[in-house]
Design an enzyme around this catalytic site. Structure first.
Site, PDB file in Angstrom:
ATOM      1  N   GLU A 123       0.756  -1.228   0.247  1.00 29.23           N
ATOM      2  CA  GLU A 123      -0.113   0.163  -0.002  1.00 29.23           C
ATOM      3  C   GLU A 123       0.821   1.234   0.059  1.00 29.23           C
ATOM      4  O   GLU A 123       0.766   2.124   1.090  1.00 29.23           O
ATOM      5  CB  GLU A 123      -1.033   0.076   1.095  1.00 29.23           C
ATOM      6  CG  GLU A 123      -1.906  -1.165   1.164  1.00 29.23           C
ATOM      7  CD  GLU A 123      -3.035  -0.928   2.092  1.00 29.23           C
ATOM      8  OE1 GLU A 123      -2.888  -0.177   2.991  1.00 29.23           O
ATOM      9  OE2 GLU A 123      -4.005  -1.776   2.172  1.00 29.23           O
ATOM     10  N   GLU A 177      -5.329  -8.754   0.937  1.00 27.63           N
ATOM     11  CA  GLU A 177      -6.015  -8.473   2.147  1.00 27.63           C
ATOM     12  C   GLU A 177      -7.403  -8.279   1.835  1.00 27.63           C
ATOM     13  O   GLU A 177      -7.879  -7.564   0.872  1.00 27.63           O
ATOM     14  CB  GLU A 177      -5.359  -7.027   2.723  1.00 27.63           C
ATOM     15  CG  GLU A 177      -3.980  -7.308   3.386  1.00 27.63           C
ATOM     16  CD  GLU A 177      -3.516  -6.028   4.049  1.00 27.63           C
ATOM     17  OE1 GLU A 177      -4.462  -5.204   4.593  1.00 27.63           O
ATOM     18  OE2 GLU A 177      -2.368  -5.779   3.860  1.00 27.63           O
TER      19      GLU A 177
HETATM   20  C1  BG6 Z   1      -4.430  -2.038   5.276  1.00 29.88           C
HETATM   21  C2  BG6 Z   1      -3.103  -2.364   5.843  1.00 29.88           C
HETATM   22  O1  BG6 Z   1      -4.449  -0.812   4.973  1.00 29.88           O
HETATM   23  O2  BG6 Z   1      -5.377  -2.523   5.992  1.00 29.88           O
HETATM   24  C3  BG6 Z   1      -2.731  -3.342   6.847  1.00 29.88           C
HETATM   25  O3  BG6 Z   1      -2.133  -3.123   4.851  1.00 29.88           O
HETATM   26  C4  BG6 Z   1      -4.151  -2.508   7.735  1.00 29.88           C
HETATM   27  O4  BG6 Z   1      -1.719  -3.138   7.507  1.00 29.88           O
HETATM   28  C5  BG6 Z   1      -5.231  -2.990   7.253  1.00 29.88           C
HETATM   29  O5  BG6 Z   1      -3.968  -3.280   9.081  1.00 29.88           O
HETATM   30  C6  BG6 Z   1      -6.626  -2.509   8.033  1.00 29.88           C
HETATM   31  O6  BG6 Z   1      -6.444  -1.413   8.435  1.00 29.88           O
HETATM   32  P1  BG6 Z   1      -6.807  -0.758   9.960  1.00 29.88           P
HETATM   33  O7  BG6 Z   1      -6.442   0.739   9.883  1.00 29.88           O
HETATM   34  O8  BG6 Z   1      -8.161  -1.268  10.104  1.00 29.88           O
HETATM   35  O9  BG6 Z   1      -5.767  -1.364  10.616  1.00 29.88           O
END
Ligand code: BG6
Length: 482
Positions: A170, A382
């Site tokens: 990201e 993800e």
């Molecule tokens: C993504 C990242 O942005 O989303 C992760 O790659 C992150 O590291 C995930 O934890 C969820 O975002 P957040 O802000 O809810 O932890």
């Protein structure tokens, strides 16, 4: 026939789950590890929810065997994790730390022991603080060589066992939060010029890393993971359709075109010129970006939500550094770029407690767009739901997470039926972990970890949630039973 249309998920589909070093490992100063920019940033008052840190995180550094065993019992096909640069090079460059290399050797071997494919992210935001001190980290072109040197060390050591590599996690998020919103290190706000320069350095680091990997391991599979939020025009008004086009060029294609084509989108570049914020490029950069793009094997997609674009008056809202980091629904604020677009809420979609829209169809949209625009395979690196979970009688019932994942997998299957080549689906996350700005109360995992915001709270014991058993079935039936 032009392509073999697959029916459902291919037999070798990689059902996976993901994490990142800073968010799970802990052991922040163990065995020669250096200090990262995040180790430092979390200590600035007010930066993270209830001043949470990853000092201990969920102690994966010491409990990785237990975690991997649970993965094996679940039948996981791939585990995506990142390497902490500061374990390998405590100072970012210079002397290598054998104990750090050994830790990931152990983790990789443990995964392979159970037939779990390691998918390694080279960089998931935790940069050696020493590089910040030496030359301001990503702001200096010097980081490109240090990054490639670090990545090559990983390839030399693990390339015989690791086939899937993600160069960068990201880039759009760590740079916008770091230089526009002040919410990630180095905590700068509205510094457009540096933001684009930093991104160019990151693009060069990515590209040179791809070239280095392919020279060493031509059969390795490589891509970058992009936080992709597909965008809907607010309505049928032409100016809102143009706002969507502007959003796409500046917020999505600005990165993905570089990974896939090795060039910046022309209209975005023209806008940057009008603002006097184009990055400085060196002779030969374009060539390197193009060569690397030709070698990229997939587009990594971190998909959480879609957004809406509406025309934003020149005096309209700008980028703000307010977000819902508390889990109090309805506290997020509209953001935008004056003169181009703003991103109002979408009344057609439900939201999480952190005001993220829930839009399963968006994952299909990501795959379709990447397939049409780049004709690249997709790795969903993800996708997941951040929620409050509760332990009841030693169990964690999370039907909301199962419903979320089920709906997304159904749409992913449709994308495959549409002809998209999807190689892997990694949920976020495997165990509960530190959510960078939201503490430990925003849980994403299949495996509950007993800890709260307070560093001394909890036993750190693991409890598989209902979603753990559900996903086990999904994997067993290759996505037939959801
Ligand atoms: C993504 C990242 O942005 O989303 C992760 O790659 C992150 O590291 C995930 O934890 C969820 O975002 P957040 O802000 O809810 O932890």
């Amino acid at each position: 026939m032009y392509f073999e249309k697959s029916k459902g998920f291919p037999q070798d589909f990689l059902w996976g789950s993901a994490s990142a070093a800073y968010q799970v490992e802990g052991g922040w100063d163990a065995d020669g590890k250096g200090v990262s920019n995040w180790d430092k940033f979390v200590r600035i008052p007010g930066k993270t929810f209830k001043a949470t840190t990853g000092d201990k995180a969920v102690d994966h550094y010491h409990r990785y065997k237990e975690d991997v065993k649970l993965m094996a019992e679940m039948g996981l096909k791939t585990y995506r994790f990142s390497i902490a640069w500061t374990r390998i090079y405590p100072n970012g460059n210079g002397e290598v730390n054998e104990a750090g290399l050994q830790f990931y050797d152990n983790l990789i071997n443990e995964l392979l022991k159970y037939g779990i494919e390691p998918m390694v992210t080279v960089y998931h935001w935790d940069m050696p603080q020493a590089l910040e001190d030496q030359y301001h980290g990503w702001e200096s072109r010097q980081i490109v060589d240090d990054y490639v040197n670090y990545a090559k060390t990983l390839f030399e050591r693990y390339g015989d066992r690791v086939k899937y590599w993600i160069t960068m996690n990201e880039q759009n998020i760590f740079t916008s939060f770091g230089w526009l919103k002040g919410m990630h290190p180095p905590g700068k706000e509205n510094d457009m010029k540096t933001f684009y320069q930093v991104n160019h350095h990151a693009n060069m680091a990515h590209a040179k890393t791809v070239l280095a990997l392919k020279e060493m391991y031509p059969d390795a599979k490589v891509g970058a993971s992009f936080a992709y939020s597909p965008c809907y025009a607010y309505d049928r008004k032409p100016e809102n359709a143009m706002a969507k086009a502007d959003y796409d060029d500046l917020q999505n294609y600005w990165w993905m075109d570089v990974y896939a084509y090795g060039r910046y989108p022309r209209s975005a570049w023209a806008y940057l010129e009008s603002q006097g914020v184009t990055p400085q490029m060196e002779d030969g950069d374009e060539d390197i970006l193009k060569k690397a793009a030709a070698l990229v094997d997939f587009m990594g997609v971190n998909y959480y939500q879609t957004c809406v674009a509406e025309y934003n008056d020149i005096n309209g809202v700008g980028m703000t550094n307010t977000m819902n980091n508390t889990g109090e629904k309805g506290t997020a604020q509209v953001q935008g770029v004056p003169g181009l677009y703003k991103n109002p809420a979408n009344d057609f979609l439900p939201t999480t407690d952190w005001d993220w829209t829930i839009d399963p169809m968006g994952i299909r949209m990501c795959c379709r767009d990447i397939t049409s625009r780049y004709d690249l395979p997709v790795v969903i690196s993800e996708n997941g739901l951040g929620a409050f979970d509760k332990v009841e009688d030693g169990q964690v019932h999370d039907p909301y997470r199962i419903a979320y994942l089920k709906a997304h997998i159904e749409e992913l299957k449709k994308a495959i039926d549409d002809g998209c080549r999807v190689l892997a689906y990694c949920t976020w996350s495997y165990t509960d972990l530190l959510s960078w700005l939201n503490g430990y109360q925003k849980r994403y995992g299949f495996v509950y970890v007993d800890r709260e915001e307070d560093e001394n709270s909890g036993t750190l014991n693991r409890i598989p949630k209902d979603s753990y058993y559900w996903y086990k079935k999904v994997i067993e039936t290759n996505g037939e039973e959801l």
